[in-house]
Design an enzyme around this catalytic site. Structure first.
Site, mmCIF file in Angstrom:
data_model
loop_
_atom_site.group_PDB
_atom_site.id
_atom_site.type_symbol
_atom_site.label_atom_id
_atom_site.label_comp_id
_atom_site.label_asym_id
_atom_site.label_seq_id
_atom_site.Cartn_x
_atom_site.Cartn_y
_atom_site.Cartn_z
ATOM 1 N N GLY A 158 0.516 -1.352 0.253
ATOM 2 C CA GLY A 158 0.434 0.378 -0.274
ATOM 3 C C GLY A 158 1.053 1.028 0.063
ATOM 4 O O GLY A 158 1.946 1.575 0.141
ATOM 5 N N ASN A 159 -0.037 2.425 0.234
ATOM 6 C CA ASN A 159 0.857 4.058 0.134
ATOM 7 C C ASN A 159 0.594 4.405 0.963
ATOM 8 O O ASN A 159 -0.980 3.899 1.875
ATOM 9 C CB ASN A 159 1.117 4.191 -0.906
ATOM 10 C CG ASN A 159 -0.419 4.520 -1.685
ATOM 11 O OD1 ASN A 159 -1.186 5.127 -1.606
ATOM 12 N ND2 ASN A 159 -0.747 3.950 -2.627
ATOM 13 N N ARG A 160 0.157 5.743 1.440
ATOM 14 C CA ARG A 160 0.141 6.741 2.536
ATOM 15 C C ARG A 160 -0.505 7.780 2.260
ATOM 16 O O ARG A 160 -1.469 8.716 2.967
ATOM 17 C CB ARG A 160 1.387 6.985 3.557
ATOM 18 C CG ARG A 160 3.243 6.588 3.762
ATOM 19 C CD ARG A 160 4.118 6.949 4.321
ATOM 20 N NE ARG A 160 4.810 6.603 4.925
ATOM 21 C CZ ARG A 160 4.511 5.234 6.155
ATOM 22 N NH1 ARG A 160 3.778 5.773 6.604
ATOM 23 N NH2 ARG A 160 6.014 5.119 6.611
ATOM 24 N N SER A 161 -1.548 7.116 1.452
ATOM 25 C CA SER A 161 -2.795 8.705 0.858
ATOM 26 C C SER A 161 -3.502 8.662 2.020
ATOM 27 O O SER A 161 -4.469 7.309 1.633
ATOM 28 C CB SER A 161 -2.492 7.772 -1.237
ATOM 29 O OG SER A 161 -3.209 9.011 -0.481
ATOM 30 N N ALA B 222 -3.490 7.580 -5.252
ATOM 31 C CA ALA B 222 -2.141 7.545 -4.959
ATOM 32 C C ALA B 222 -2.601 6.460 -6.026
ATOM 33 O O ALA B 222 -2.757 4.953 -5.046
ATOM 34 C CB ALA B 222 -1.832 7.343 -4.441
#
Ligand code: CTP
Ligand code: CA
Length: 228
Positions: free
Chosen positions: A33-36, A100
């Site tokens: 995943g990512n931090r958006s 994102a």
């Protein structure tokens, strides 16, 4: 409210906004995943609704509360996001890709939880490319005159990277943020430059994500067929 954004200037329009960050599953309990946070996309959805638009918000894994007055579609992975955005875009006047999207996903999905084995190093993680949703939408517009907007977070030569990305994606507008350690991800405020395919450059000073959202809709509304 942006200077040119008075009243219900988006009334009768359908706009699609993607928000949040995709999660690419590895097994039933894990993902890449990512931090958006989804804050910028949700701000775009709220401000468009306030300006009279019908809004479809395609939200990837955001924990934010559901905004009133928008159609919310929840998705997980990049491929799910592409499907939901493509469906909603069929009759849309504008599509804004604030999500994102993971560039890569695990090459395979394990149906059962991946277990470690005593005394063994893990297998390297094989990845494959995800589809480029923004480039696909820009190239294959279901409606003539549909306005397509992308977001880009860049470091270093931010404007040069932004110009190159705008051209590569084929969208009408690209909102370029400079990112660093604590900048942008999860923050309440944002600072950006909006680049236009027509060569225009609109600087948005440091301020709330709503202010950037209003500027984006001002620039989008101006590009609708038959406007100014
Ligand atoms: N995007 C997309 N599909 C992808 C990757 C990105 O639609 N598979 C969209 C994002 O939603 C964003 C824009 O493209 O609006 C730019 O994303 P960014 O990650 O900056 O672009 P990339 O082409 O992936 O470039 P980079 O290699 O710098 O990550
Ligand atoms: Ca990327």
């Amino acid at each position: 409210r942006g200077v040119a954004g008075a009243g219900c200037d988006l009334a009768g329009r359908h706009v699609v906004v993607s928000a949040g960050g995709t999660r690419e599953p590895l097994d039933p309990v894990r993902f890449l995943g990512n931090r958006s946070s989804g804050k910028q996309g949700y701000a775009l959805a709220r401000t468009a609704a306030a300006r009279g638009a019908r809004v479809t918000l395609v939200s990837a894994n955001s924990a934010l509360p559901e905004p009133a007055g928008v159609d919310l579609v929840r998705v997980g992975s990049a491929r799910e996001l592409r499907e939901a955005v493509t469906e909603a875009a069929a009759d849309a006047d504008a599509v804004v890709m604030a999500a994102a999207v993971a560039d890569f996903r695990p090459a395979s999905y394990a149906d059962g939880k991946i277990k470690k084995k005593d005394g063994q190093d893990p297998e390297p993680l094989a990845l494959v490319r995800n589809p480029d949703i923004l480039a696909g939408l820009s190239a294959d517009r279901p409606r003539a005159g549909q306005v397509v907007v992308g977001f880009a977070a860049e470091t270093d030569d931010v404007l040069a990277h932004g110009r190159a990305k705008l051209a590569a994606k084929g969208c009408d507008l690209l909102v370029v943020n400079e990112v660093g350690e604590s900048k942008t991800f999860g923050a309440e405020e944002n600072e950006a430059v909006v680049l236009g395919a027509d060569g225009s450059e609109t600087a948005v000073p440091h301020g709330p994500k709503e202010a950037l959202a209003e500027t984006v809709w001002d620039l989008v509304a101006r590009r609708f067929p038959g406007q100014g």
